[in-house]
Motif scaffolding. Structure first.
Motif, PDB file in Angstrom:
ATOM      1  N   HIS A 200      11.926 -28.838 -23.697  1.00  0.00           N
ATOM      2  CA  HIS A 200      11.631 -30.076 -23.966  1.00  0.00           C
ATOM      3  C   HIS A 200       9.943 -30.209 -23.258  1.00  0.00           C
ATOM      4  O   HIS A 200       9.925 -31.392 -23.784  1.00  0.00           O
ATOM      5  CB  HIS A 200      12.685 -31.069 -23.905  1.00  0.00           C
ATOM      6  CG  HIS A 200      12.973 -30.982 -22.850  1.00  0.00           C
ATOM      7  ND1 HIS A 200      14.078 -30.916 -22.067  1.00  0.00           N
ATOM      8  CD2 HIS A 200      12.370 -32.147 -21.965  1.00  0.00           C
ATOM      9  CE1 HIS A 200      13.781 -31.016 -20.569  1.00  0.00           C
ATOM     10  NE2 HIS A 200      12.852 -31.879 -19.949  1.00  0.00           N
ATOM     11  N   ASP A 201       9.925 -29.528 -22.087  1.00  0.00           N
ATOM     12  CA  ASP A 201       8.395 -29.471 -21.435  1.00  0.00           C
ATOM     13  C   ASP A 201       7.409 -29.217 -22.372  1.00  0.00           C
ATOM     14  O   ASP A 201       7.486 -28.099 -22.660  1.00  0.00           O
ATOM     15  CB  ASP A 201       8.394 -29.291 -20.970  1.00  0.00           C
ATOM     16  CG  ASP A 201       7.633 -29.134 -19.637  1.00  0.00           C
ATOM     17  OD1 ASP A 201       6.434 -28.885 -20.436  1.00  0.00           O
ATOM     18  OD2 ASP A 201       7.514 -30.339 -18.832  1.00  0.00           O
ATOM     19  N   VAL A 202       6.489 -30.294 -23.003  1.00  0.00           N
ATOM     20  CA  VAL A 202       5.418 -29.524 -24.186  1.00  0.00           C
ATOM     21  C   VAL A 202       4.707 -28.935 -23.430  1.00  0.00           C
ATOM     22  O   VAL A 202       4.098 -27.958 -23.347  1.00  0.00           O
ATOM     23  CB  VAL A 202       4.685 -30.845 -24.891  1.00  0.00           C
ATOM     24  CG1 VAL A 202       3.365 -30.435 -25.534  1.00  0.00           C
ATOM     25  CG2 VAL A 202       5.587 -31.551 -25.475  1.00  0.00           C
ATOM     26  N   PRO A 203       4.065 -29.473 -21.856  1.00  0.00           N
ATOM     27  CA  PRO A 203       3.248 -27.938 -21.251  1.00  0.00           C
ATOM     28  C   PRO A 203       3.426 -27.142 -21.525  1.00  0.00           C
ATOM     29  O   PRO A 203       2.833 -25.410 -21.335  1.00  0.00           O
ATOM     30  CB  PRO A 203       2.736 -28.597 -20.288  1.00  0.00           C
ATOM     31  CG  PRO A 203       2.765 -30.641 -20.266  1.00  0.00           C
ATOM     32  CD  PRO A 203       4.405 -30.090 -21.045  1.00  0.00           C
ATOM     33  N   GLU A 204       4.828 -26.408 -21.142  1.00  0.00           N
ATOM     34  CA  GLU A 204       5.562 -25.236 -20.423  1.00  0.00           C
ATOM     35  C   GLU A 204       5.450 -24.792 -22.301  1.00  0.00           C
ATOM     36  O   GLU A 204       4.976 -23.481 -22.095  1.00  0.00           O
ATOM     37  CB  GLU A 204       6.986 -25.884 -20.456  1.00  0.00           C
ATOM     38  CG  GLU A 204       7.343 -24.299 -20.031  1.00  0.00           C
ATOM     39  CD  GLU A 204       9.172 -25.097 -19.886  1.00  0.00           C
ATOM     40  OE1 GLU A 204       9.086 -24.502 -18.627  1.00  0.00           O
ATOM     41  OE2 GLU A 204      10.090 -24.617 -20.274  1.00  0.00           O
ATOM     42  N   ALA A 205       5.622 -25.619 -22.907  1.00  0.00           N
ATOM     43  CA  ALA A 205       5.395 -24.034 -24.329  1.00  0.00           C
ATOM     44  C   ALA A 205       4.068 -23.919 -24.536  1.00  0.00           C
ATOM     45  O   ALA A 205       4.082 -22.875 -25.664  1.00  0.00           O
ATOM     46  CB  ALA A 205       6.215 -25.651 -25.507  1.00  0.00           C
ATOM     47  N   LEU A 206       3.473 -24.643 -24.284  1.00  0.00           N
ATOM     48  CA  LEU A 206       1.976 -25.195 -24.732  1.00  0.00           C
ATOM     49  C   LEU A 206       1.617 -23.475 -23.175  1.00  0.00           C
ATOM     50  O   LEU A 206       0.380 -22.356 -24.797  1.00  0.00           O
ATOM     51  CB  LEU A 206       0.913 -25.980 -24.656  1.00  0.00           C
ATOM     52  CG  LEU A 206       1.500 -27.207 -25.801  1.00  0.00           C
ATOM     53  CD1 LEU A 206       0.178 -27.945 -25.356  1.00  0.00           C
ATOM     54  CD2 LEU A 206       0.536 -26.730 -26.907  1.00  0.00           C
ATOM     55  N   ARG A 207       1.631 -23.531 -22.615  1.00  0.00           N
ATOM     56  CA  ARG A 207       1.664 -22.485 -21.399  1.00  0.00           C
ATOM     57  C   ARG A 207       1.891 -21.305 -21.895  1.00  0.00           C
ATOM     58  O   ARG A 207       1.284 -19.810 -21.388  1.00  0.00           O
ATOM     59  CB  ARG A 207       2.012 -22.309 -19.979  1.00  0.00           C
ATOM     60  CG  ARG A 207       1.142 -23.614 -19.436  1.00  0.00           C
ATOM     61  CD  ARG A 207       1.346 -24.378 -18.065  1.00  0.00           C
ATOM     62  NE  ARG A 207       0.803 -22.515 -17.944  1.00  0.00           N
ATOM     63  CZ  ARG A 207       1.710 -21.930 -16.448  1.00  0.00           C
ATOM     64  NH1 ARG A 207       3.073 -22.194 -16.923  1.00  0.00           N
ATOM     65  NH2 ARG A 207       0.589 -20.769 -16.198  1.00  0.00           N
ATOM     66  N   LEU A 208       3.338 -20.781 -22.501  1.00  0.00           N
ATOM     67  CA  LEU A 208       4.137 -19.954 -22.578  1.00  0.00           C
ATOM     68  C   LEU A 208       4.478 -19.147 -23.680  1.00  0.00           C
ATOM     69  O   LEU A 208       4.336 -18.117 -24.357  1.00  0.00           O
ATOM     70  CB  LEU A 208       5.504 -19.821 -21.722  1.00  0.00           C
ATOM     71  CG  LEU A 208       5.402 -20.094 -19.969  1.00  0.00           C
ATOM     72  CD1 LEU A 208       7.307 -20.616 -20.075  1.00  0.00           C
ATOM     73  CD2 LEU A 208       5.201 -19.496 -19.457  1.00  0.00           C
ATOM     74  N   ALA A 209       4.297 -19.503 -24.914  1.00  0.00           N
ATOM     75  CA  ALA A 209       4.326 -19.839 -26.593  1.00  0.00           C
ATOM     76  C   ALA A 209       3.692 -18.839 -26.817  1.00  0.00           C
ATOM     77  O   ALA A 209       1.751 -18.606 -26.506  1.00  0.00           O
ATOM     78  CB  ALA A 209       4.285 -20.839 -26.802  1.00  0.00           C
ATOM     79  N   ASP A 210       3.445 -17.532 -27.691  1.00  0.00           N
ATOM     80  CA  ASP A 210       2.987 -17.154 -28.628  1.00  0.00           C
ATOM     81  C   ASP A 210       2.853 -17.660 -30.065  1.00  0.00           C
ATOM     82  O   ASP A 210       1.891 -18.345 -31.042  1.00  0.00           O
ATOM     83  CB  ASP A 210       3.234 -15.342 -28.910  1.00  0.00           C
ATOM     84  CG  ASP A 210       3.381 -14.175 -28.036  1.00  0.00           C
ATOM     85  OD1 ASP A 210       1.285 -14.583 -27.563  1.00  0.00           O
ATOM     86  OD2 ASP A 210       3.852 -14.141 -27.390  1.00  0.00           O
TER      87      ASP A 210
END
Length: 247
Positions: A200-210
């Motif tokens: 649910h962590d938006v910065p985490e998603a933006l950092r790790l996702a393709d």
């Protein structure tokens, strides 16, 4: 064209007839070598979607294909041994040593002892732990970040073609969380493993996702690259969710 490693098509699941569905026509796919992040608020269907991928949840309707197989026609034990699974705090067995935790799946697969030990020590080093120091310790003797690294090493032990990760860094303090995220990014770039990560962590998603799939009420409301999601969030829920999470 190479088929996706994971493909969910019009998947529906309702746990309580009186409640809204947990999954409501969910359609999403993951190409080989990509990290897909399922992003959403609590109750959006993220973890239920993840559990359909290894057969822990059986949908009411729709198609779930993982590693080329229909999940609900496949041998569930054989399928799950081809999937690495990472959860908060690593989900380690408290009475096993660190090394025994890491090599659990290779032991179940019948690998010889020497090969298991060699693989376990290699992976502990790969996740930036002092293998000689921690191999005989119990999980309770480790810090949260160390346990999470052991959990990641265990998930990689049998070189699975797919990792499923359910809030894997959520229990860590911000500094440790950032360091373990960086380790995961480096490992993914090195190994090219396909992964589905729930957060649910938006910065985490933006950092790790393709690629990010934003879920709301059991369906994908927007999917795209981190840049697409950040720069052009869909009006309504996605805009509000990102605005609340980002400075």
């Amino acid at each position: 064209m190479t088929p996706p490693v994971v493909a969910l098509t019009d998947v529906r699941k309702r746990f309580d007839p009186a409640a809204p569905p947990a999954l409501d026509g969910l359609t999403v796919s993951v190409p080989q070598g990509h990290v897909l992040v399922l992003l959403g608020t609590s109750g959006s269907g993220k973890t239920t979607a993840l559990k359909t991928m290894n057969g822990l949840v059986r949908p009411d309707s729709g198609d779930v294909r993982v590693l080329g197989e229909d999940v609900h026609r496949a041998d569930p034990v054989a399928l799950r041994r081809r999937i690495g699974y990472v959860i908060q705090e690593g989900g380690l067995f408290p009475h096993f040593s660190v090394l025994d935790n890491v090599v659990l799946v290779p032991r179940l697969l019948g690998w010889p002892l020497a090969r298991r030990v060699e693989r376990g020590m290699e992976l502990l080093r790969l996740v930036r732990l002092d293998a000689d120091l921690v191999r005989g310790r119990r999980p309770a003797d480790l810090s949260g970040g160390e346990r999470q690294r052991v959990g990641l090493a265990r998930a990689l032990a049998a070189s699975p073609p797919l990792l499923l990760m359910d809030e894997p860094f959520g229990a860590l303090d911000p500094l440790t969380r950032r360091r373990v995220q960086d380790d995961f990014k480096e490992l993914h770039q090195r190994l090219g493993t396909t992964a589905v990560l729930v957060t649910h962590d938006v910065p985490e998603a933006l950092r790790l996702a393709d690629e990010i799939a934003v879920l709301d009420h059991g369906r994908v409301v927007q999917q795209g690259t981190p840049a697409e999601i950040r720069q052009s969030p869909r009006a309504g829920f996605v805009q509000e969710f990102l605005a609340a999470a980002l400075p």
